[in-house]
Design a protein around this motif. Sequence first.
Motif, PDB file in Angstrom:
ATOM      1  N   LYS A  18      13.426   0.346  -4.207  1.00 35.07           N
ATOM      2  CA  LYS A  18      12.433   0.812  -5.178  1.00 35.07           C
ATOM      3  C   LYS A  18      11.047   0.251  -4.840  1.00 35.07           C
ATOM      4  CE  LYS A  18      15.533   1.510  -9.143  1.00 35.07           C
ATOM      5  NZ  LYS A  18      16.800   1.050  -8.598  1.00 35.07           N
ATOM      6  N   GLU A  19      10.963  -1.046  -4.527  1.00 37.41           N
ATOM      7  CA  GLU A  19       9.682  -1.658  -4.235  1.00 37.41           C
ATOM      8  C   GLU A  19       9.089  -1.115  -2.930  1.00 37.41           C
ATOM      9  OE1 GLU A  19       7.927  -3.321  -6.119  1.00 37.41           O
ATOM     10  OE2 GLU A  19       9.193  -4.401  -7.541  1.00 37.41           O
ATOM     11  N   THR A  20       9.959  -0.749  -1.976  1.00 34.19           N
ATOM     12  CA  THR A  20       9.466  -0.210  -0.716  1.00 34.19           C
ATOM     13  C   THR A  20       8.758   1.108  -0.938  1.00 34.19           C
ATOM     14  OG1 THR A  20      11.226  -1.296   0.530  1.00 34.19           O
ATOM     15  CG2 THR A  20      10.149   0.579   1.568  1.00 34.19           C
ATOM     16  N   ILE A  21       9.353   1.976  -1.737  1.00 29.92           N
ATOM     17  CA  ILE A  21       8.707   3.257  -2.060  1.00 29.92           C
ATOM     18  C   ILE A  21       7.393   2.999  -2.784  1.00 29.92           C
ATOM     19  CG2 ILE A  21       8.922   5.372  -3.422  1.00 29.92           C
ATOM     20  CD1 ILE A  21      11.951   5.209  -2.934  1.00 29.92           C
ATOM     21  N   GLY A  22       7.427   2.048  -3.735  1.00 26.66           N
ATOM     22  CA  GLY A  22       6.205   1.702  -4.442  1.00 26.66           C
ATOM     23  C   GLY A  22       5.134   1.181  -3.514  1.00 26.66           C
ATOM     24  N   GLY A  23       5.538   0.381  -2.514  1.00 23.64           N
ATOM     25  CA  GLY A  23       4.575  -0.143  -1.561  1.00 23.64           C
ATOM     26  C   GLY A  23       3.925   0.949  -0.743  1.00 23.64           C
ATOM     27  N   MET A  24       4.711   1.948  -0.364  1.00 25.68           N
ATOM     28  CA  MET A  24       4.153   3.085   0.363  1.00 25.68           C
ATOM     29  C   MET A  24       3.134   3.826  -0.499  1.00 25.68           C
ATOM     30  SD  MET A  24       5.640   2.858   3.281  1.00 25.68           S
ATOM     31  CE  MET A  24       7.160   2.318   4.089  1.00 25.68           C
ATOM     32  N   LEU A  25       3.496   4.056  -1.775  1.00 28.97           N
ATOM     33  CA  LEU A  25       2.578   4.742  -2.682  1.00 28.97           C
ATOM     34  C   LEU A  25       1.325   3.911  -2.932  1.00 28.97           C
ATOM     35  CD1 LEU A  25       5.126   6.146  -5.311  1.00 28.97           C
ATOM     36  CD2 LEU A  25       3.908   7.425  -3.522  1.00 28.97           C
ATOM     37  N   LEU A  26       1.493   2.585  -3.005  1.00 26.11           N
ATOM     38  CA  LEU A  26       0.345   1.693  -3.176  1.00 26.11           C
ATOM     39  C   LEU A  26      -0.628   1.861  -2.014  1.00 26.11           C
ATOM     40  CD1 LEU A  26       0.508  -2.061  -4.149  1.00 26.11           C
ATOM     41  CD2 LEU A  26      -0.798  -1.337  -2.175  1.00 26.11           C
ATOM     42  N   MET A  27      -0.112   1.863  -0.797  1.00 24.30           N
ATOM     43  CA  MET A  27      -0.979   2.000   0.370  1.00 24.30           C
ATOM     44  C   MET A  27      -1.675   3.355   0.383  1.00 24.30           C
ATOM     45  SD  MET A  27       0.995   0.034   3.474  1.00 24.30           S
ATOM     46  CE  MET A  27       2.709   0.319   3.033  1.00 24.30           C
ATOM     47  N   VAL A  28      -0.936   4.404  -0.013  1.00 25.29           N
ATOM     48  CA  VAL A  28      -1.547   5.730  -0.088  1.00 25.29           C
ATOM     49  C   VAL A  28      -2.680   5.740  -1.109  1.00 25.29           C
ATOM     50  CG1 VAL A  28      -1.150   8.125  -0.792  1.00 25.29           C
ATOM     51  CG2 VAL A  28       0.503   6.985   0.672  1.00 25.29           C
ATOM     52  N   GLY A  29      -2.434   5.138  -2.287  1.00 22.53           N
ATOM     53  CA  GLY A  29      -3.469   5.068  -3.318  1.00 22.53           C
ATOM     54  C   GLY A  29      -4.704   4.322  -2.846  1.00 22.53           C
ATOM     55  N   ALA A  30      -4.493   3.197  -2.152  1.00 15.24           N
ATOM     56  CA  ALA A  30      -5.624   2.403  -1.668  1.00 15.24           C
ATOM     57  C   ALA A  30      -6.420   3.163  -0.615  1.00 15.24           C
ATOM     58  CB  ALA A  30      -5.122   1.078  -1.099  1.00 15.24           C
ATOM     59  N   VAL A  31      -5.741   3.842   0.307  1.00 14.79           N
ATOM     60  CA  VAL A  31      -6.422   4.597   1.358  1.00 14.79           C
ATOM     61  C   VAL A  31      -7.214   5.752   0.760  1.00 14.79           C
ATOM     62  CG1 VAL A  31      -6.067   6.096   3.356  1.00 14.79           C
ATOM     63  CG2 VAL A  31      -4.814   3.942   3.178  1.00 14.79           C
ATOM     64  N   LEU A  32      -6.610   6.476  -0.185  1.00 15.78           N
ATOM     65  CA  LEU A  32      -7.317   7.583  -0.828  1.00 15.78           C
ATOM     66  C   LEU A  32      -8.555   7.095  -1.570  1.00 15.78           C
ATOM     67  CD1 LEU A  32      -4.368   9.747  -2.273  1.00 15.78           C
ATOM     68  CD2 LEU A  32      -5.838  10.251  -0.300  1.00 15.78           C
ATOM     69  N   ALA A  33      -8.421   5.926  -2.240  1.00 17.58           N
ATOM     70  CA  ALA A  33      -9.570   5.370  -2.957  1.00 17.58           C
ATOM     71  C   ALA A  33     -10.704   5.025  -2.000  1.00 17.58           C
ATOM     72  CB  ALA A  33      -9.145   4.134  -3.745  1.00 17.58           C
ATOM     73  N   LEU A  34     -10.366   4.423  -0.867  1.00 15.10           N
ATOM     74  CA  LEU A  34     -11.394   4.061   0.119  1.00 15.10           C
ATOM     75  C   LEU A  34     -12.071   5.301   0.696  1.00 15.10           C
ATOM     76  CD1 LEU A  34      -9.686   1.145   2.086  1.00 15.10           C
ATOM     77  CD2 LEU A  34     -11.830   1.022   0.821  1.00 15.10           C
ATOM     78  N   ILE A  35     -11.272   6.320   0.996  1.00 13.94           N
ATOM     79  CA  ILE A  35     -11.848   7.554   1.550  1.00 13.94           C
ATOM     80  C   ILE A  35     -12.788   8.199   0.535  1.00 13.94           C
ATOM     81  CG2 ILE A  35     -11.298   9.897   2.301  1.00 13.94           C
ATOM     82  CD1 ILE A  35      -8.713   8.777   3.505  1.00 13.94           C
ATOM     83  N   TRP A  36     -12.331   8.290  -0.717  1.00 13.75           N
ATOM     84  CA  TRP A  36     -13.134   8.938  -1.754  1.00 13.75           C
ATOM     85  C   TRP A  36     -14.416   8.138  -2.029  1.00 13.75           C
ATOM     86  CZ3 TRP A  36     -10.690  10.990  -6.948  1.00 13.75           C
ATOM     87  CH2 TRP A  36     -11.608  11.846  -7.580  1.00 13.75           C
ATOM     88  N   ALA A  37     -14.280   6.802  -2.104  1.00 12.83           N
ATOM     89  CA  ALA A  37     -15.441   5.969  -2.416  1.00 12.83           C
ATOM     90  C   ALA A  37     -16.497   6.021  -1.314  1.00 12.83           C
ATOM     91  CB  ALA A  37     -15.006   4.533  -2.650  1.00 12.83           C
TER      92      ALA A  37
END
Length: 434
Positions: free
Chosen positions: A26-45
């Motif tokens: 469960k945490e591994t999937i969450g970690g992948m989603l966390l990284m996706v969220g962080a990358v999208l935030a950086l790209i958008w910002a």
Amino acid sequence: MSTSPAGLFRRGSWPETRRIGDILRKETIGGMLLMVGAVLALIWANSPWNDLYEDIRAFEFGPAALHLDLSVATWAADGLLAIFFFVAGLELKREFVAGDLRAPRRAVVPVAAAAGGVLVPAIIYTVVAVSSGSGQGWAIPTATDIAFALAVLAVVGQHLPAAMRTFLLTLAVVDDLIAITIIALFYTSDLAILPLLGALVPLALFTVLVQRRVRSWWLLLPLAFATWTLVHASGVHATVAGVLLGFAVPVLTRPDEKGEGLAEHFEHRFRPLSAGVAVPIFAFMSAGVAVGGLSGLGSALSDPVSIGIVAGLVLGKPLGILGAVWLVSRLSGGKMDQGFTWIDQFGLALLAGIGFTVSLLIGELAFGPGTEQDDHVKVAVLAGSLTAAVLASVVLRARNRFYAQTYAAEQVDEDEDGIPDVYEHDRASNGEQR
């Protein structure tokens, strides 16, 4: 009965190993989603639509009568992360009440490692950054991100011993407990006593109900929300309410209970919500920072605050963890299990330098969201975490190839009873009954 020193990283029981495996998935999937969220935030910002990103973060909603007309970014940090810390509270209590770490000799190693991994980064940051008048950020590099670290471990270490995964998970959970204690003690301003005392009422009612094994969401959720609201109003960071509610839930099952216990029930319900929704949304709302090109990146990373954070995560975490483990082994007479070496521990210590979720949260509390130093904190946390992840991956990838050769032997189940023979051998060696 054996009188030899207990192994510092002895393989856990088979039920505990299976449970840790479920958590890791469960945490591994969450970690992948966390990284996706962080990358999208950086790209958008860093895109032409940065203003829209900031407008979304600043948009306020919620009942003003309860002083909960908060921005989206604040709801993510104060509200969603309370779910994350509720699950952390459940996990920590379970580990020490019913897990393999209920034995003090097994608990002392990850607890000491977590303490060392907090103390040394804080000292390094303070030495580097205090001259700039930014000492209030000393706790930023002390936190290990569970989801992020476990996601990296899952990618590079499929065949690493289960004891390494258990150790990292426990270290990160204890690390979170220390972090939330730091937040409550050092990052609470304008403390309001009446709301804080008032929070004890719904918390006590919640505790009574869960101790009676009540599972009705329509009773428990309003009490949990009331506790969170009052803690938030008191000036103490609202995520503390999540930990207190998690500690209130009983771990052990009663003789008349059927099926899973209440702590396990809540964990199954809320861990996917925490790992798959709460933490990724927080990452998306917090990681977006306009770097301003290479010159802006260089300026951000040359700030003493940034240097202290990166040094704390990349150097302080490994030094603190390894030093604490070495000290415990010297004082207790414990030793590494056969086949488990200090290079394995070094890889885990590097991996613990991935600080993201709680580090970003403490950065906002220390310097204020949207400030120049808070932006530098985000850049430094991302840079330090990425560096720690790469260094740990190099070490653990090599160890993974070594352990891949022994993995198949550990999974042999000749009597076909569903339990690998190596765990039955451990149980027999410890004098346990089948």
